[in-house]
Design an enzyme around this catalytic site. Structure first.
Site, PDB file in Angstrom:
ATOM      1  N   CYS A  43       0.844  -1.192   0.000  1.00  0.00           N
ATOM      2  CA  CYS A  43       0.000   0.000   0.000  1.00  0.00           C
ATOM      3  C   CYS A  43       0.885   1.250   0.000  1.00  0.00           C
ATOM      4  CB  CYS A  43      -0.902   0.002   1.235  1.00  0.00           C
ATOM      5  SG  CYS A  43      -2.070   1.393   1.267  1.00  0.00           S
ATOM      6  N   ASP A  45       0.437   3.773   1.661  1.00  0.00           N
ATOM      7  CA  ASP A  45       0.420   4.348   3.008  1.00  0.00           C
ATOM      8  C   ASP A  45       1.847   4.600   3.517  1.00  0.00           C
ATOM      9  OD1 ASP A  45       0.250   4.533   5.953  1.00  0.00           O
ATOM     10  OD2 ASP A  45      -1.866   4.022   5.642  1.00  0.00           O
ATOM     11  N   ARG A  47       3.037   4.748   6.271  1.00  0.00           N
ATOM     12  CA  ARG A  47       3.450   4.023   7.473  1.00  0.00           C
ATOM     13  C   ARG A  47       3.885   2.588   7.207  1.00  0.00           C
ATOM     14  NH1 ARG A  47      -2.179   5.183  10.281  1.00  0.00           N
ATOM     15  NH2 ARG A  47      -2.733   4.607   8.146  1.00  0.00           N
ATOM     16  N   HIS A  99      -2.276  -4.046   5.050  1.00  0.00           N
ATOM     17  CA  HIS A  99      -2.075  -3.635   6.441  1.00  0.00           C
ATOM     18  C   HIS A  99      -3.412  -3.329   7.099  1.00  0.00           C
ATOM     19  CE1 HIS A  99      -2.625   0.826   5.917  1.00  0.00           C
ATOM     20  NE2 HIS A  99      -2.443   0.475   4.668  1.00  0.00           N
ATOM     21  N   CYS A 102      -6.140  -0.027   6.924  1.00  0.00           N
ATOM     22  CA  CYS A 102      -5.941   0.539   5.583  1.00  0.00           C
ATOM     23  C   CYS A 102      -7.124   1.460   5.229  1.00  0.00           C
ATOM     24  CB  CYS A 102      -5.814  -0.582   4.551  1.00  0.00           C
ATOM     25  SG  CYS A 102      -5.471   0.035   2.889  1.00  0.00           S
TER      26      CYS A 102
HETATM   27 CO    CO Z   1      -3.476   1.172   3.042  1.00  0.00          CO
END
Ligand code: CO
Length: 215
Positions: A43, A45, A47, A99, A102
């Site tokens: 992803c 993302d 993080r 994750h 998400c």
């Molecule tokens: Co995500």
């Protein structure tokens, strides 16, 4: 604003110095080429950075990231990364990493319009529909979202197996395994969903392609 941007270059300078201290040949070696063993589809993302959470270095993982770690058959960017990593770099493991928490998966469970991204997230709604009996039986919304995160990873692993790129690699007896992983933002723990596949044996017939005859 400028300060946080300039900070990137100051950090970079420190990183180069520290890396050279540890291994004076590091950049010289890497500049000669790459032979990563892993392709990571994760992803976007911020993080969930592939290298940091797996304790790996530049050169170890070829990476493709998009919102909610999707494998979409018309995505030329994903297909190009997949083809290059399998047929040129010769990666042996392809990891789809989702994750918990998400935002893309959570948004796909709702009905609110967000924008262009709704069309991307619709692919996750299709995963929901495929597994709606199981998902609808989970009352707690957070738990239901977590399960959809897992099921979405599993479906993307299977979508990789449906590509001609992966199936042709298997037909040519290349060692290639597809794995589904999930990362927990709250603990930092990376978990194997144990859905590894390395053949089309368990796949529905309609997805199993014949090896093309090369003239
Ligand atoms: Co995500």
């Amino acid at each position: 604003m400028i300060k946080s941007y300039n900070q990137l270059f100051e950090n970079n300078k420190k990183w180069v110095e520290a890396t050279n201290m540890q291994d004076p040949q590091f950049f010289n070696k890497l500049s000669n080429g790459q032979s990563p063993k892993f392709l990571w589809i994760g992803c976007s993302d911020s993080r969930v950075p592939a290298n940091e959470i797996t304790g790996t270095m530049p050169g170890d993982i070829f990476v493709h990231r998009n919102i909610a770690n999707m494998v979409i058959h018309t995505d030329m960017s994903m297909l190009s990364v997949l083809d290059y990593s399998v047929n040129v770099l010769g990666v042996q493991h392809i990891i789809v990493c989702g994750h918990y928490g998400c935002g893309g998966v959570a948004a796909a469970m709702g009905r609110k319009q967000v924008g262009l991204i709704d069309n991307w997230l619709r692919n996750i709604k299709d995963v929901y529909r495929l597994h709606q009996n199981e998902l609808n039986s989970i009352e707690d919304v957070d738990k239901r979202t977590d399960r959809l995160v897992e099921l979405n990873v599993i479906e993307q692993v299977m979508d990789l197996a449906k590509t001609s790129i992966v199936q042709n690699a298997w037909s040519a007896n290349k060692p290639l395994q597809l794995h589904g992983l999930v990362y927990a933002l709250k603990t930092g723990i990376l978990q194997d969903l144990n859905v590894t596949i390395d053949s089309t044996n368990d796949m529905e017939d309609v997805y199993r392609m014949e090896v093309p005859i090369i003239a």
